[in-house]
Design a protein around this motif. Sequence first.
Motif, PDB file in Angstrom:
ATOM      1  N   ARG A  83       1.765   6.775   2.708  1.00 48.67           N
ATOM      2  CA  ARG A  83       1.435   5.667   1.669  1.00 48.67           C
ATOM      3  C   ARG A  83       0.803   6.380   0.434  1.00 48.67           C
ATOM      4  O   ARG A  83      -0.186   6.926   0.635  1.00 48.67           O
ATOM      5  CB  ARG A  83       1.075   4.577   2.074  1.00 48.67           C
ATOM      6  N   ASN A  84       1.168   6.037  -0.695  1.00 46.94           N
ATOM      7  CA  ASN A  84       0.281   6.655  -1.964  1.00 46.94           C
ATOM      8  C   ASN A  84      -0.854   5.688  -2.053  1.00 46.94           C
ATOM      9  O   ASN A  84      -1.143   4.453  -2.008  1.00 46.94           O
ATOM     10  CB  ASN A  84       1.118   6.470  -3.162  1.00 46.94           C
ATOM     11  N   PRO A  85      -1.851   6.245  -2.775  1.00 45.66           N
ATOM     12  CA  PRO A  85      -2.974   5.432  -3.252  1.00 45.66           C
ATOM     13  C   PRO A  85      -2.744   4.643  -4.295  1.00 45.66           C
ATOM     14  O   PRO A  85      -2.056   4.811  -4.975  1.00 45.66           O
ATOM     15  CB  PRO A  85      -4.292   6.532  -3.714  1.00 45.66           C
ATOM     16  N   LEU A  86      -3.249   3.362  -4.334  1.00 47.85           N
ATOM     17  CA  LEU A  86      -3.073   2.475  -5.278  1.00 47.85           C
ATOM     18  C   LEU A  86      -3.465   2.806  -6.733  1.00 47.85           C
ATOM     19  O   LEU A  86      -4.658   3.212  -6.770  1.00 47.85           O
ATOM     20  CB  LEU A  86      -3.452   1.036  -4.892  1.00 47.85           C
TER      21      LEU A  86
ATOM     22  N   ARG B  27       7.089   0.053   0.401  1.00 48.49           N
ATOM     23  CA  ARG B  27       6.856   0.684   1.725  1.00 48.49           C
ATOM     24  C   ARG B  27       5.832   1.852   1.665  1.00 48.49           C
ATOM     25  O   ARG B  27       5.278   2.318   2.293  1.00 48.49           O
ATOM     26  CB  ARG B  27       7.958   1.173   2.383  1.00 48.49           C
ATOM     27  N   ALA B  28       5.915   2.205   0.326  1.00 45.77           N
ATOM     28  CA  ALA B  28       4.840   3.330   0.015  1.00 45.77           C
ATOM     29  C   ALA B  28       3.442   2.717  -0.689  1.00 45.77           C
ATOM     30  O   ALA B  28       2.539   3.516  -0.772  1.00 45.77           O
ATOM     31  CB  ALA B  28       5.528   4.024  -1.039  1.00 45.77           C
TER      32      ALA B  28
ATOM     33  N   SER C 252      -3.663  -4.232  -0.162  1.00 45.19           N
ATOM     34  CA  SER C 252      -4.195  -3.527  -1.220  1.00 45.19           C
ATOM     35  C   SER C 252      -4.063  -4.504  -2.553  1.00 45.19           C
ATOM     36  O   SER C 252      -4.670  -4.020  -3.627  1.00 45.19           O
ATOM     37  CB  SER C 252      -3.605  -2.183  -1.668  1.00 45.19           C
ATOM     38  N   VAL C 253      -3.390  -5.519  -2.547  1.00 47.61           N
ATOM     39  CA  VAL C 253      -3.171  -6.396  -3.683  1.00 47.61           C
ATOM     40  C   VAL C 253      -3.701  -7.814  -3.603  1.00 47.61           C
ATOM     41  O   VAL C 253      -3.740  -8.129  -2.265  1.00 47.61           O
ATOM     42  CB  VAL C 253      -1.700  -6.392  -4.163  1.00 47.61           C
ATOM     43  N   ASP C 254      -4.125  -8.619  -4.412  1.00 47.60           N
ATOM     44  CA  ASP C 254      -4.742  -9.639  -4.227  1.00 47.60           C
ATOM     45  C   ASP C 254      -3.529 -11.119  -4.698  1.00 47.60           C
ATOM     46  O   ASP C 254      -3.808 -12.293  -3.913  1.00 47.60           O
ATOM     47  CB  ASP C 254      -5.553  -9.999  -5.362  1.00 47.60           C
TER      48      ASP C 254
END
Length: 369
Positions: free
Chosen positions: A3-6, A21-22, A27-29
Amino acid sequence: MSRNPLSPDQILQGDCLTHLRALPTASVDLVFADPPYNLQLRGDLHRPDQSKVDAVTDAWDQFDSFAAYDAFTQAWLAEAKRVLRPTGTLWVIGSYHNIFRVGTALQDLGFWVLNDIIWRKSNPMPNFKGTRFTNAHETLIWAARDENATGYTFNYQAMKTLNDDVQMRSDWVLPICNGGERLKQEDGVKLHPTQKPEMLLNRVLLASTNPGDVVLDPFFGTGTTGAVARKLGRHFIGIESDAAYVQAATTRIGEIQPLDDESLEVVHSAKQQKRIPFGALVESGMLKPGTRLFGPARKVQARVRADGSLKLGAGRGAQRRGLTGSIHKMGAAAQGAPSCNGWTFWHVADGDTLVPIDDLRQKIRRDDA
């Protein structure tokens, strides 16, 4: 799966599920989703003047069967749940064609419904054939990650203030997207058939996010979510497969000027504010032991003691003189009332002016922010 960094404030062009999926877990609000409606249209629709209605006929809104739509819905909702932080929430909007299927899927996945919101359109498209009621609303579902979720954002007082100090209800009367806000192609045809109004996203983001939060829209379209997020000081991640929509959204968002920090502040309810005990005013030296506090119009007074309690002094209710207790109990005793908000009842003298001790509490909150 790697998975990629945000990396917020970007539009990811391509397949919704592949990009979801990546994304990193938790990571999100907030997720705001306006998924395909699967409209099941049968033939063209014409107005009484025989002009053709520009309905949703795009390939992205067409599925082979309800089973195929359900499988897609369950897949993207499962990824949305994974990328949400424990305190994050999901908003999904739909029409009668799909919202009940979406609602079933999200409940099956363990989401916990907080509200269903009826967006009643103040200017809906008429029913030209006269064979059914005019479809004048869409439904939004607001849900937490699971039944036990706590700490999610709901700016209750801000919503109340937005509604002229009346509790915001779950039926919102807002216009559809039109006029200068509606993005159009060179020939004047609307670029996206279901572009949502910024007023709608403004309310959603003000209600359930804070400045600096990350908002994910997996069906980004022409970027209404990103435009409003940028204006309100939120970060966004958009996923969109259509290159023309991505280009339009990129241009649109680039023209948005974010509001300054002061303009982004909202009114918080008492429950949302940091608790400051009266004793903190004494310990900080803002009020020294022995300081006299006064009720309204100086009709009653009390002295501050070292432990943060008050001792009633002279004034109205002199029979209660000498009583000790908290600012709330002594405020009630001074009035012969069953209860009292001591923060607004008691004042400290500043020259000839009386200042509510709540002003001192608010100063501590500002200094600690």
